[in-house]
Design a protein around this motif. Structure first.
Motif, PDB file in Angstrom:
ATOM      1  N   VAL A  72       0.837  -1.197   0.000  1.00  0.00           N
ATOM      2  CA  VAL A  72       0.000   0.000   0.000  1.00  0.00           C
ATOM      3  C   VAL A  72       0.873   1.249   0.000  1.00  0.00           C
ATOM      4  N   ILE A  73       0.500   2.197  -0.832  1.00  0.00           N
ATOM      5  CA  ILE A  73       1.121   3.522  -0.849  1.00  0.00           C
ATOM      6  C   ILE A  73       0.013   4.483  -0.405  1.00  0.00           C
ATOM      7  N   PRO A  74      -0.038   4.788   0.905  1.00  0.00           N
ATOM      8  CA  PRO A  74      -1.151   5.553   1.468  1.00  0.00           C
ATOM      9  C   PRO A  74      -0.941   7.066   1.414  1.00  0.00           C
ATOM     10  N   VAL A  75      -1.297   7.685   0.320  1.00  0.00           N
ATOM     11  CA  VAL A  75      -1.173   9.137   0.174  1.00  0.00           C
ATOM     12  C   VAL A  75      -2.373   9.839   0.815  1.00  0.00           C
ATOM     13  N   CYS A  76      -3.534   9.221   0.750  1.00  0.00           N
ATOM     14  CA  CYS A  76      -4.761   9.791   1.320  1.00  0.00           C
ATOM     15  C   CYS A  76      -4.654   9.840   2.852  1.00  0.00           C
ATOM     16  N   PRO A  77      -4.921  10.991   3.461  1.00  0.00           N
ATOM     17  CA  PRO A  77      -4.846  11.098   4.925  1.00  0.00           C
ATOM     18  C   PRO A  77      -5.799  10.150   5.650  1.00  0.00           C
ATOM     19  N   PHE A  78      -6.979   9.909   5.094  1.00  0.00           N
ATOM     20  CA  PHE A  78      -7.931   9.003   5.745  1.00  0.00           C
ATOM     21  C   PHE A  78      -7.393   7.578   5.751  1.00  0.00           C
ATOM     22  N   VAL A  79      -6.862   7.132   4.615  1.00  0.00           N
ATOM     23  CA  VAL A  79      -6.294   5.786   4.523  1.00  0.00           C
ATOM     24  C   VAL A  79      -5.094   5.670   5.469  1.00  0.00           C
ATOM     25  N   SER A  80      -4.245   6.676   5.504  1.00  0.00           N
ATOM     26  CA  SER A  80      -3.087   6.670   6.402  1.00  0.00           C
ATOM     27  C   SER A  80      -3.514   6.550   7.856  1.00  0.00           C
ATOM     28  N   ALA A  81      -4.497   7.341   8.261  1.00  0.00           N
ATOM     29  CA  ALA A  81      -4.976   7.309   9.649  1.00  0.00           C
ATOM     30  C   ALA A  81      -5.593   5.956   9.984  1.00  0.00           C
ATOM     31  N   TYR A  82      -6.326   5.386   9.052  1.00  0.00           N
ATOM     32  CA  TYR A  82      -6.939   4.078   9.282  1.00  0.00           C
ATOM     33  C   TYR A  82      -5.855   3.028   9.516  1.00  0.00           C
ATOM     34  N   ILE A  83      -4.847   3.028   8.661  1.00  0.00           N
ATOM     35  CA  ILE A  83      -3.763   2.053   8.800  1.00  0.00           C
ATOM     36  C   ILE A  83      -3.028   2.237  10.126  1.00  0.00           C
ATOM     37  N   GLN A  84      -2.787   3.474  10.527  1.00  0.00           N
ATOM     38  CA  GLN A  84      -2.110   3.725  11.800  1.00  0.00           C
ATOM     39  C   GLN A  84      -2.890   3.105  12.964  1.00  0.00           C
ATOM     40  N   ARG A  85      -4.215   3.167  12.908  1.00  0.00           N
ATOM     41  CA  ARG A  85      -5.061   2.638  13.985  1.00  0.00           C
ATOM     42  C   ARG A  85      -5.276   1.125  13.904  1.00  0.00           C
ATOM     43  N   HIS A  86      -4.860   0.498  12.802  1.00  0.00           N
ATOM     44  CA  HIS A  86      -5.108  -0.932  12.603  1.00  0.00           C
ATOM     45  C   HIS A  86      -3.801  -1.659  12.287  1.00  0.00           C
ATOM     46  N   PRO A  87      -3.101  -2.111  13.326  1.00  0.00           N
ATOM     47  CA  PRO A  87      -1.798  -2.752  13.142  1.00  0.00           C
ATOM     48  C   PRO A  87      -1.832  -3.993  12.250  1.00  0.00           C
ATOM     49  N   GLU A  88      -2.994  -4.602  12.073  1.00  0.00           N
ATOM     50  CA  GLU A  88      -3.080  -5.780  11.213  1.00  0.00           C
ATOM     51  C   GLU A  88      -2.781  -5.458   9.749  1.00  0.00           C
ATOM     52  N   TYR A  89      -2.725  -4.155   9.422  1.00  0.00           N
ATOM     53  CA  TYR A  89      -2.412  -3.740   8.054  1.00  0.00           C
ATOM     54  C   TYR A  89      -1.038  -3.080   7.922  1.00  0.00           C
ATOM     55  N   HIS A  90      -0.303  -2.951   9.010  1.00  0.00           N
ATOM     56  CA  HIS A  90       1.010  -2.304   8.961  1.00  0.00           C
ATOM     57  C   HIS A  90       1.961  -3.013   7.998  1.00  0.00           C
ATOM     58  N   ASP A  91       1.864  -4.344   7.916  1.00  0.00           N
ATOM     59  CA  ASP A  91       2.769  -5.100   7.047  1.00  0.00           C
ATOM     60  C   ASP A  91       2.538  -4.814   5.566  1.00  0.00           C
ATOM     61  N   LEU A  92       1.384  -4.233   5.230  1.00  0.00           N
ATOM     62  CA  LEU A  92       1.068  -3.935   3.829  1.00  0.00           C
ATOM     63  C   LEU A  92       1.659  -2.619   3.344  1.00  0.00           C
ATOM     64  N   VAL A  93       2.095  -1.780   4.271  1.00  0.00           N
ATOM     65  CA  VAL A  93       2.574  -0.445   3.894  1.00  0.00           C
ATOM     66  C   VAL A  93       3.936  -0.530   3.221  1.00  0.00           C
ATOM     67  N   HIS A  94       4.041   0.132   2.103  1.00  0.00           N
ATOM     68  CA  HIS A  94       5.303   0.212   1.360  1.00  0.00           C
ATOM     69  C   HIS A  94       6.383   0.757   2.294  1.00  0.00           C
ATOM     70  N   PRO A  95       7.583   0.147   2.298  1.00  0.00           N
ATOM     71  CA  PRO A  95       8.643   0.614   3.206  1.00  0.00           C
ATOM     72  C   PRO A  95       8.930   2.106   3.118  1.00  0.00           C
ATOM     73  N   GLY A  96       8.765   2.702   1.966  1.00  0.00           N
ATOM     74  CA  GLY A  96       9.034   4.127   1.800  1.00  0.00           C
ATOM     75  C   GLY A  96       8.022   5.018   2.499  1.00  0.00           C
ATOM     76  N   TYR A  97       6.922   4.453   2.997  1.00  0.00           N
ATOM     77  CA  TYR A  97       5.872   5.243   3.642  1.00  0.00           C
ATOM     78  C   TYR A  97       5.706   4.912   5.117  1.00  0.00           C
ATOM     79  N   ARG A  98       6.436   3.923   5.595  1.00  0.00           N
ATOM     80  CA  ARG A  98       6.291   3.515   6.998  1.00  0.00           C
ATOM     81  C   ARG A  98       6.730   4.590   7.976  1.00  0.00           C
ATOM     82  N   ALA A  99       7.809   5.276   7.684  1.00  0.00           N
ATOM     83  CA  ALA A  99       8.296   6.332   8.585  1.00  0.00           C
ATOM     84  C   ALA A  99       7.277   7.456   8.696  1.00  0.00           C
TER      85      ALA A  99
END
Length: 103
Positions: A72-99
């Motif tokens: 996942v490349i989460p550019v949308c703030p809503f998608v980013s916030a959702y992923i932050q609150r749901h650790p079950e999806y952290h592994d899907l985040v592209h390494p360049g966006y994890r920080a």
């Protein structure tokens, strides 16, 4: 009406996941890229607010990405916030966006 009563549809022609309620459409846009699935924008009309529709859209989108074996490349703030609150999806985040998401 709750989000459980609404069906999320993958509108591949428009590149977005959609939920319809009458004439209103809530959606999470996506773009398939060589490096992953980019989520640039999510729109939830007032008729859907407070019903969990945005979360249902993003959850469906994350499962779509997982099934494809992509990132996942989460550019949308809503998608980013959702992923932050749901650790079950952290592994899907592209390494360049994890920080940026602090995950």
């Amino acid at each position: 009406m709750s989000s459980g009563d609404l069906e999320v549809v993958n509108n591949e022609a428009k590149g977005r996941f959609e939920v319809r309620l009458g004439e209103e459409v809530a959606y999470a846009e996506y773009r398939l890229l060589a490096t992953g699935v980019l989520f640039p924008h999510t729109e939830v009309p007032p008729a859907f607010e407070g019903q969990g529709v945005g979360g249902k859209l993003v959850r469906t989108a994350m499962e779509f990405v997982r099934q494809r074996g992509e990132l996942v490349i989460p550019v949308c703030p809503f998608v980013s916030a959702y992923i932050q609150r749901h650790p079950e999806y952290h592994d899907l985040v592209h390494p360049g966006y994890r920080a940026a998401l602090k995950i």
